[in-house]
Design an enzyme around this catalytic site. Sequence first.
Site, PDB file in Angstrom:
ATOM      1  N   TRP A  90       0.626  -1.148   0.349  1.00  0.00           N
ATOM      2  CA  TRP A  90      -0.369   0.126   0.166  1.00  0.00           C
ATOM      3  C   TRP A  90       1.015   1.105  -0.458  1.00  0.00           C
ATOM      4  O   TRP A  90       1.694   1.481   1.232  1.00  0.00           O
ATOM      5  CB  TRP A  90      -1.380  -0.146   1.179  1.00  0.00           C
ATOM      6  N   GLU A  91       1.040   2.123  -1.162  1.00  0.00           N
ATOM      7  CA  GLU A  91       2.380   3.078  -1.399  1.00  0.00           C
ATOM      8  C   GLU A  91       1.193   4.588  -1.435  1.00  0.00           C
ATOM      9  O   GLU A  91       1.650   4.958  -1.877  1.00  0.00           O
ATOM     10  CB  GLU A  91       3.162   2.614  -2.567  1.00  0.00           C
TER      11      GLU A  91
END
Length: 412
Positions: free
Chosen positions: A128-129
Amino acid sequence: MIMHLGLMMVVGLTLCLMHGQALLQVPEHPFSVVWNVPSARCKAHFGVHLPLDALGIVANHGQHFHGQNISIFYKNQFGLYPYFGPRGTAHNGGIPQAVSLDHHLARAAHQILHSLGSSFAGLAVLDWEEWYPLWAGNWGPHRQVYLAASWVWTQQMFPGLDPQEQLHKAHTSFEQAARALMEYTLQLGRTLRPSGLWGFYRYPACGNGWHKMASNYTGHCHAAITTRNTQLRWLWAASSALFPSIYLPPRLPLAYRQAFVRHRLEEAFRVALLEHSHPLPVLAYSRLTHRSSGRFLSLDDLMQTIGVSAALGTAGVVLWGDLSFSSSEEKCWRLHDYLVGTLGPYVINVTKAAMACSHQRCHGHGRCARKDPGQMEAFLHLQPDDSLGAWNSFRCHCYSGWAGPTCLEPKP
């Protein structure tokens, strides 16, 4: 449903504190190299066999991207992760405050149960960036959209507040919702698959990137980012492994590569102890190729990534690649030749040396790590004639249950 999930999380957290480090700490594997490349098509479509097992590289059955040894979950494949697309389209509300935590957890639970076998004991990596869970960490145009959207959301939800109060509310509500999404997702995963090692890719961050700096580059992590890492104690408490990135920046001079990697790993080792009596295992993510040129990493590059990771005492390295590596017969053969000619022999050397050092210095109850992390020439390598080294530059990091300079003392 909410009460059921809450109960599962409490039970799961207790289970994981008991079972958290089962995978890569068995004495036979003090250092592992894990394959996170979707290369199954090379054999299935083009008849090109990649001999990963023979080269000591841990892979899923059939070399699939998801499997018993490693599974990575991207933003659009797991739960209801909120983010904005490249054209500003809001997915799942766009910001953490706008998504239903209960619906997210219910969907994530379904996906975990159906994608990971009940005996799963591999690496479970959440990628999850799009946003950072602390407000101050969302800088740059790509992430500032989340701050702006949070302010708009707060103005709509709390129109009676004055602008300063709305800004404060946007800040606190974003961080609370982001924490809940990340923390509860990890706890859910550890509940449903307690033998897996759960964590977020690229955490902890370091901020020591290369930006054509002058010759005074040190590789040290940015002070503001290490402070934020300390503030994320809740994230490390909920994790059962850490997956920092050691992707080499484009055009980073060879002389600075070891410092770049070393300080990223040292920061991971620091936070691994913040909320745990025994450190979390650290497995660094590395690439097969340079991002700018697409060239495979050279032997020197492998030494500064895989070699440094082993020498500093990580549990392993995860090698990442995308579908392009198996998109044609020609590319599969290129990958095969690189594996057989460069990567594989080096992996065999390092993993054998790490095992030998573990048994010779640590009685097989720990892994070797440099006494001085800055001793740049100290590597876990076999000698040119394949004989064992003296390992005088290394000390022991004992596995859970063992203590002492050579890990010979049982520790309850």
